[in-house]
Structures are given as C-alpha cells and as structure tokens.
Design a protein around this motif. Structure first.
Motif, PDB file in Angstrom:
ATOM      1  N   SER A 272     -53.786  -8.513  56.502  1.00 21.66           N
ATOM      2  CA  SER A 272     -53.900  -9.854  56.943  1.00 21.66           C
ATOM      3  C   SER A 272     -53.262  -9.960  58.329  1.00 21.66           C
ATOM      4  O   SER A 272     -52.902 -11.246  58.386  1.00 21.66           O
ATOM      5  CB  SER A 272     -51.289  -8.947  56.278  1.00 21.66           C
ATOM      6  OG  SER A 272     -51.689  -8.945  55.016  1.00 21.66           O
ATOM      7  N   GLY A 273     -54.039  -8.406  59.225  1.00 25.02           N
ATOM      8  CA  GLY A 273     -53.258  -8.966  60.686  1.00 25.02           C
ATOM      9  C   GLY A 273     -54.342 -10.066  61.233  1.00 25.02           C
ATOM     10  O   GLY A 273     -54.069 -10.764  61.908  1.00 25.02           O
ATOM     11  N   GLY A 274     -55.460 -10.531  59.880  1.00 23.16           N
ATOM     12  CA  GLY A 274     -56.889 -11.787  60.005  1.00 23.16           C
ATOM     13  C   GLY A 274     -56.367 -12.790  59.776  1.00 23.16           C
ATOM     14  O   GLY A 274     -56.726 -13.327  60.476  1.00 23.16           O
ATOM     15  N   ASP A 311     -48.509  -9.150  51.482  1.00 25.26           N
ATOM     16  CA  ASP A 311     -47.478  -9.512  50.302  1.00 25.26           C
ATOM     17  C   ASP A 311     -46.073  -8.486  50.608  1.00 25.26           C
ATOM     18  O   ASP A 311     -45.148  -9.308  49.698  1.00 25.26           O
ATOM     19  CB  ASP A 311     -47.390  -7.795  49.568  1.00 25.26           C
ATOM     20  CG  ASP A 311     -49.204  -7.960  48.979  1.00 25.26           C
ATOM     21  OD1 ASP A 311     -50.319  -8.209  49.705  1.00 25.26           O
ATOM     22  OD2 ASP A 311     -49.323  -8.141  47.584  1.00 25.26           O
ATOM     23  N   ASP A 312     -45.660  -7.830  51.573  1.00 26.03           N
ATOM     24  CA  ASP A 312     -44.303  -7.778  52.059  1.00 26.03           C
ATOM     25  C   ASP A 312     -43.648  -9.037  52.534  1.00 26.03           C
ATOM     26  O   ASP A 312     -42.347  -9.083  52.369  1.00 26.03           O
ATOM     27  CB  ASP A 312     -44.441  -6.845  52.890  1.00 26.03           C
ATOM     28  CG  ASP A 312     -45.195  -5.371  52.346  1.00 26.03           C
ATOM     29  OD1 ASP A 312     -44.539  -4.804  51.347  1.00 26.03           O
ATOM     30  OD2 ASP A 312     -45.371  -4.311  53.369  1.00 26.03           O
ATOM     31  N   LEU A 313     -44.424  -9.844  53.300  1.00 29.29           N
ATOM     32  CA  LEU A 313     -43.892 -10.852  54.064  1.00 29.29           C
ATOM     33  C   LEU A 313     -42.583 -11.410  53.170  1.00 29.29           C
ATOM     34  O   LEU A 313     -41.987 -12.344  52.925  1.00 29.29           O
ATOM     35  CB  LEU A 313     -44.507 -11.703  54.973  1.00 29.29           C
ATOM     36  CG  LEU A 313     -44.934 -10.957  56.577  1.00 29.29           C
ATOM     37  CD1 LEU A 313     -45.576 -11.677  57.309  1.00 29.29           C
ATOM     38  CD2 LEU A 313     -43.384 -10.949  57.288  1.00 29.29           C
ATOM     39  N   PHE A 314     -43.675 -11.978  52.511  1.00 25.89           N
ATOM     40  CA  PHE A 314     -43.926 -12.580  50.639  1.00 25.89           C
ATOM     41  C   PHE A 314     -42.271 -12.340  50.007  1.00 25.89           C
ATOM     42  O   PHE A 314     -41.269 -12.998  49.993  1.00 25.89           O
ATOM     43  CB  PHE A 314     -44.973 -12.602  49.463  1.00 25.89           C
ATOM     44  CG  PHE A 314     -44.758 -13.489  48.503  1.00 25.89           C
ATOM     45  CD1 PHE A 314     -44.228 -15.302  48.575  1.00 25.89           C
ATOM     46  CD2 PHE A 314     -44.144 -13.321  47.384  1.00 25.89           C
ATOM     47  CE1 PHE A 314     -44.330 -15.559  47.625  1.00 25.89           C
ATOM     48  CE2 PHE A 314     -43.846 -13.687  46.271  1.00 25.89           C
ATOM     49  CZ  PHE A 314     -44.106 -15.319  45.979  1.00 25.89           C
ATOM     50  N   LEU A 356     -51.896 -17.086  48.783  1.00 28.20           N
ATOM     51  CA  LEU A 356     -52.879 -15.926  49.271  1.00 28.20           C
ATOM     52  C   LEU A 356     -52.542 -15.171  48.619  1.00 28.20           C
ATOM     53  O   LEU A 356     -53.383 -14.007  48.322  1.00 28.20           O
ATOM     54  CB  LEU A 356     -52.450 -15.989  50.704  1.00 28.20           C
ATOM     55  CG  LEU A 356     -53.021 -15.254  51.785  1.00 28.20           C
ATOM     56  CD1 LEU A 356     -54.447 -15.826  51.869  1.00 28.20           C
ATOM     57  CD2 LEU A 356     -52.814 -14.847  53.194  1.00 28.20           C
ATOM     58  N   VAL A 357     -51.288 -14.827  48.310  1.00 26.76           N
ATOM     59  CA  VAL A 357     -51.338 -12.974  47.601  1.00 26.76           C
ATOM     60  C   VAL A 357     -52.061 -13.571  46.087  1.00 26.76           C
ATOM     61  O   VAL A 357     -52.812 -12.256  45.746  1.00 26.76           O
ATOM     62  CB  VAL A 357     -49.296 -13.188  47.233  1.00 26.76           C
ATOM     63  CG1 VAL A 357     -49.825 -11.830  46.320  1.00 26.76           C
ATOM     64  CG2 VAL A 357     -48.999 -12.625  48.428  1.00 26.76           C
ATOM     65  N   GLU A 358     -51.395 -14.508  45.254  1.00 26.20           N
ATOM     66  CA  GLU A 358     -52.127 -14.511  44.113  1.00 26.20           C
ATOM     67  C   GLU A 358     -53.616 -14.723  44.548  1.00 26.20           C
ATOM     68  O   GLU A 358     -54.418 -14.307  43.200  1.00 26.20           O
ATOM     69  CB  GLU A 358     -52.231 -16.141  43.392  1.00 26.20           C
ATOM     70  CG  GLU A 358     -50.822 -16.090  43.512  1.00 26.20           C
ATOM     71  CD  GLU A 358     -49.861 -14.659  42.318  1.00 26.20           C
ATOM     72  OE1 GLU A 358     -51.075 -14.530  40.888  1.00 26.20           O
ATOM     73  OE2 GLU A 358     -49.007 -13.665  42.465  1.00 26.20           O
ATOM     74  N   THR A 359     -54.995 -14.768  45.122  1.00 25.34           N
ATOM     75  CA  THR A 359     -56.025 -14.287  45.580  1.00 25.34           C
ATOM     76  C   THR A 359     -56.183 -12.829  44.986  1.00 25.34           C
ATOM     77  O   THR A 359     -57.635 -13.250  44.833  1.00 25.34           O
ATOM     78  CB  THR A 359     -56.803 -15.354  46.616  1.00 25.34           C
ATOM     79  OG1 THR A 359     -56.110 -14.206  48.059  1.00 25.34           O
ATOM     80  CG2 THR A 359     -55.922 -16.555  47.186  1.00 25.34           C
TER      81      THR A 359
END
Length: 531
Positions: A272-274, A311-314, A356-359
C-alpha cells in the motif's frame, strides 16, 4: 553463375523519378519475386521479377479465334518468357545506390552469387539476426542472412502475424539474441522460460496473489517450476531467501525432457505504501478530474481514518456516514462535499481503489512471509521474464504498467522490452481518459526511453485491437501471414498482400527505415522452443 536471359528490345528500359523498370527475355525458371543481377560493363543492377508473361505467337499477332474447335485445332506455338523487372540497386566500384541510369538493351541476366543480394541491397551486416532472405513464395535464399541493427531496434519494432504464422517463434528468437544485453519479456502465455535450457541465466518476476501466497512457499515455487518444465514430466529443487520476513528471491533448478535449467525467481506484489500515491500511473480508470484531486482525497481519507492500507481505506470510504443535514450517506460523499468535488469524481476514485483491491496483488502475506516489489535493478539486470500468465486482464495490466515504469527508471543501453500480445496492454480505445493514460506510458517508454537506450518489440495477432499510436511509433514492421484487411492497415503494398495472406509459417515481410527496400525473410529457429 547461371545465365538467366537478357534485356529485350521489345520494351524501353526506363528509369524515372517515379520508377525504375526493365523488361527481359528469361531463359531460366525464376518465379515472381526472384532476384536477378544484370551485368552492364562496369555496372551491375539488382532487379526483382515483378511479373512473368508467356503467350502464344498467334495471340501476340492478334490472330482471331472464330470457334472453340479452331482454338483446339491450331497447335500452340509459345513465344519466349518475358519478365518485368523492378530495378532495386545500381552498383559501380563497389558502391550501390538506387538506380539512376537505364539498363543497356541486351545486357545479360544471371542468378545472384551467394551473399550478393544482401550486399547489393545494402543490408546491415550486424545486429539481431532475423533469418535468411526469402522470396514471396517462401523459398529461402541460403547464405543471405538478414540482420536488424540495434539502432533500428531503438526505433521500435512491431511484429504482426495470425495464429500459427511464426510470430511468437520470431519474438523468442529475438529474445535469445538480446539476452546477452538486458531484455525484459512480458509473458502473457508462459512461452519465455525456455532460454534456461539454452544456457541463459533466466530471471523470473513472478506476481504472487493473496490466494497463491496463502497456500505457502511450496505453492509459489511449484507455480514457477510448472512453467519452466512446461508440459510433461520433470523435477525441480528450490531454495528460498528472505529478509525481514519478506520473501525476496527463490533459486530454482529444473530438470525436464528439454534439459536442465537454472532460474532466479523474484516474487512480486505491491504494498500500500508504494502504490497508493502512484495509482494514477498504475490503473487506467481515473478520469482527468479524478487524477487532479486524487492525492488530496487520499490524504483526507488517511487523516480521518488513520488507515494506511488499501483495503482499510476502501472500507472507510464506503462506510456509512451522515451528511451535514442528517441524511444517510457514505463517507466518500461526505469527504467530496467538504472538498467541493462532484459525486462522480469521488465515485471514480473509489472504483479505482476497488479495482486495486480486487487484483489481490496488494499487501500479500503467506504463512510466515510477506511478498513485496523486488529490487528492480537486480531483478531486471539481465534476461527477465515477467510471468503474467494465469492472471486476469486487470491484474496483468497493473503488473505491466508498474514494471514498465521500473524499466524506464533503471534503463541502460541496451534495454530491450518484448511485449507479446501487445493489444492486451495497449488497446484501441475511444475513452479519452484511458487514451491519455496509454499515450503517457507509450510516450515515456518509446520516445523518452529511446534516449536511455530502450528498444521495444511489440507483437500481436490482433492489430485492429492495438492502439494506433503503437503502429505509428514502430519504425520497423515485420508482417507474417495475416488477413488482407490487416495487411492494408499496415501499409503493405497490394502486390505483396496476395502472398502474405497465404504465406507459409515463418515467412515475413519486413519494412524498416534501416533497409532501402522492403524484403522477405524466412525466420530461423535456433533455440529451444516451448509452446
């Protein structure tokens, strides 16, 4: 040297600004497309047979045929075989140039000596070997090897051919020769591991999904080994290396019916950070408006939620909230209102995060290990296969765009990028935002990348689905058997389409700024091929 005829007086020998033609009487068998040499004193001309005619002398004399019975009753009296020759080169004193003077009448024709055609065409003597010169009929000219210079590669190549035409074989042959420099093959099928059996040290960037990681280290190793062994039985040994809980590298030794090979496997996933701040360059979903405000929305969501993972942001952005008037809403609507953004812009940003999450390729963890992006200078240091086979289209695109950014940042002369099934990653689209996204990547990789030594080889069997920008950028086009409509789109002359639409496997028509004249090549197969 074989006598093949002479220039005839029946038609003028013509050289003009538009064309250079001559007519000859043939005394040898030479199909259309054959090369012949015309010797004329201190000069010699390379010519290509563009038409062959044979006629009955009664027809030449315009003698009428009154009935079918009369046609059959009169015996055939064939005249000489006449050929129309397209003059290609005029050579004098060892220097060849486009024809500038007419060929003398009755000048003799002969078959070329071995290696003479390549020399008279002025073809390069080094670079990447494509194969031997060929005729449109598929006949190979032995001893007439064709090279594409490295500088031409840096002006990029497009390879087009239908299924079974030999397109992938050619791409793999190019990969084999470029492996001694730096080559990155984007492998959507699993065809490019094969060089491990030819003594090449193969690096594999292997995307690892959350689902695969949950099955453990052995499953990750088995995934890479299955592609290396291809089809059939084999065995493998694997050693895994890590640092700080991150799986960094796997050394894979495989033994199969094809031989033995060694591979360095670099597991790949995003963190996530990258990726969060790089999302506009990684997914072609965001609209122009959303790209402008994406960072501001992201920072506001992180401030309010305290979350840092995708995930958490979504989940936070789609969680229930109350707006200022006490009506039910979701959090992204509330943030959008506070920033003065239209609801559609916020929805676009949320969809991008969901994609992005779903990938399943972000924040990947397995039993006792995590997967992150590898050190690209090491992972992309030699011949590297980016194995995107087995992934869905959206997963593949995410990996490809991220890897291409890494290639650009770490490029050095010569860095070759081989993109098989290029229409999957650079498709034709009418969506303006997606088109802008694709053009930005293409411009950086090809136009800006050229100065850094990047050479791109695009390959596809579906050019209609390929972005037109790719066709415009590729200064060398290698066309194998294709549909006539495709050949027309690629600018292949009508006279050549008749042959290319039915060409045998491995016969290619090559147009390049590095060649003075388009040529046919029969692709040579020198390496182990799987698939």
């Amino acid at each position: 040297m074989t006598d093949c005829g002479f220039v005839t007086r029946q038609f003028p020998s013509e050289v003009s600004l538009d064309a250079a033609k001559v007519y000859a009487i043939l005394t040898c068998e030479a199909p259309v497309g054959s090369y012949v040499v015309v010797d004329a004193g201190g000069r010699s001309y390379l010519a290509r047979i563009s038409a062959v005619r044979v006629a009955d002398i009664y027809a030449v004399a315009n003698a009428p045929v009154l009935t079918p019975e009369q046609e059959r009753a009169v015996s055939l009296r064939l005249g000489p075989t006449t050929a129309e020759l397209e003059l290609i080169s005029e050579c004098a004193g060892g220097v060849c140039a486009p024809p500038g003077t007419p060929v003398p009448i009755h000048a003799p024709l002969r078959r070329p000596r071995q290696g003479e055609v390549v020399k008279m065409l002025g073809l390069p003597s080094g670079g990447v070997a494509l194969g031997n010169l060929a005729l449109p009929t598929g006949e190979e000219l032995r001893g007439e090897e064709v090279f594409l210079p490295i500088d031409a590669l840096r002006h990029h190549v497009l390879i087009v051919g239908t299924t079974g035409s030999g397109k992938t074989v050619l791409v793999k042959e190019i990969a084999y020769q470029l492996a001694r420099w730096r080559a990155v093959a984007l492998d959507a099928v699993g065809h490019f591991y094969h060089l491990a059996y030819d003594g090449v040290e193969v690096r594999v960037v292997l995307p690892v999904t959350r689902r695969l990681a949950r099955r453990g280290l052995r499953a990750v190793a088995r995934r890479a080994a299955a592609k290396a062994i291809w089809r059939g039985r084999g065995r493998y040994r694997c050693r895994a290396f890590g640092r700080g809980g991150v799986l960094t590298r796997m050394e894979l030794e495989v033994e199969a019916q094809h031989g033995r090979g060694r591979l360095q496997v670099y597991p790949w996933a995003l963190e996530s950070g990258g990726i969060l701040y790089d999302l506009p360059r990684a997914i072609p979903i965001l609209s122009q408006q959303a790209r402008i405000f994406y960072k501001r929305v992201l920072e506001e969501a992180k401030r309010l939620s305290g979350a840092s993972r995708v995930d958490d942001l979504f989940k936070f952005l789609t969680s229930p909230a109350e707006d200022q008037r006490g009506r039910p809403a979701v959090m992204y609507e509330k943030i959008g209102a506070s920033l003065g953004l239209h609801a559609s812009t916020m929805e676009n940003i949320v969809r991008a995060l969901l994609a992005l999450v779903e990938t399943g390729l972000v924040d990947v963890e397995g039993p006792g290990f995590k997967v992150a992006e590898p050190p690209y200078r090491r992972a992309l240091a030699g011949y590297t296969v980016v194995d995107i086979s087995g992934l869905g289209t959206h997963q593949q695109r995410l990996v490809v765009y991220r890897i291409l950014d890494a290639v650009y940042k770490t490029a050095r002369p010569v860095t070759a990028v081989l993109i098989d099934e290029a229409h999957l990653f650079f498709p034709q689209t009418r969506n303006e935002d997606e088109q802008a996204f694709l053009e930005a990547h293409l411009t950086r990789l090809t136009r800006l990348g050229r100065a850094k030594g990047i050479a791109v080889v695009f390959a596809t069997h579906m050019p209609d689905d390929l972005n037109d920008v790719v066709i415009q950028l590729a200064n060398t086009k290698i066309v194998l058997r294709s549909d006539p409509r495709v050949l027309e789109k690629l600018g292949v002359p009508p006279a050549e389409r008749r042959f290319l639409s039915k060409a045998e496997r491995g016969v290619a028509y090559v147009q390049s700024y590095a060649y003075r004249h388009p040529i046919y090549v029969k692709v040579a197969k020198r390496t182990t091929h799987l698939g």
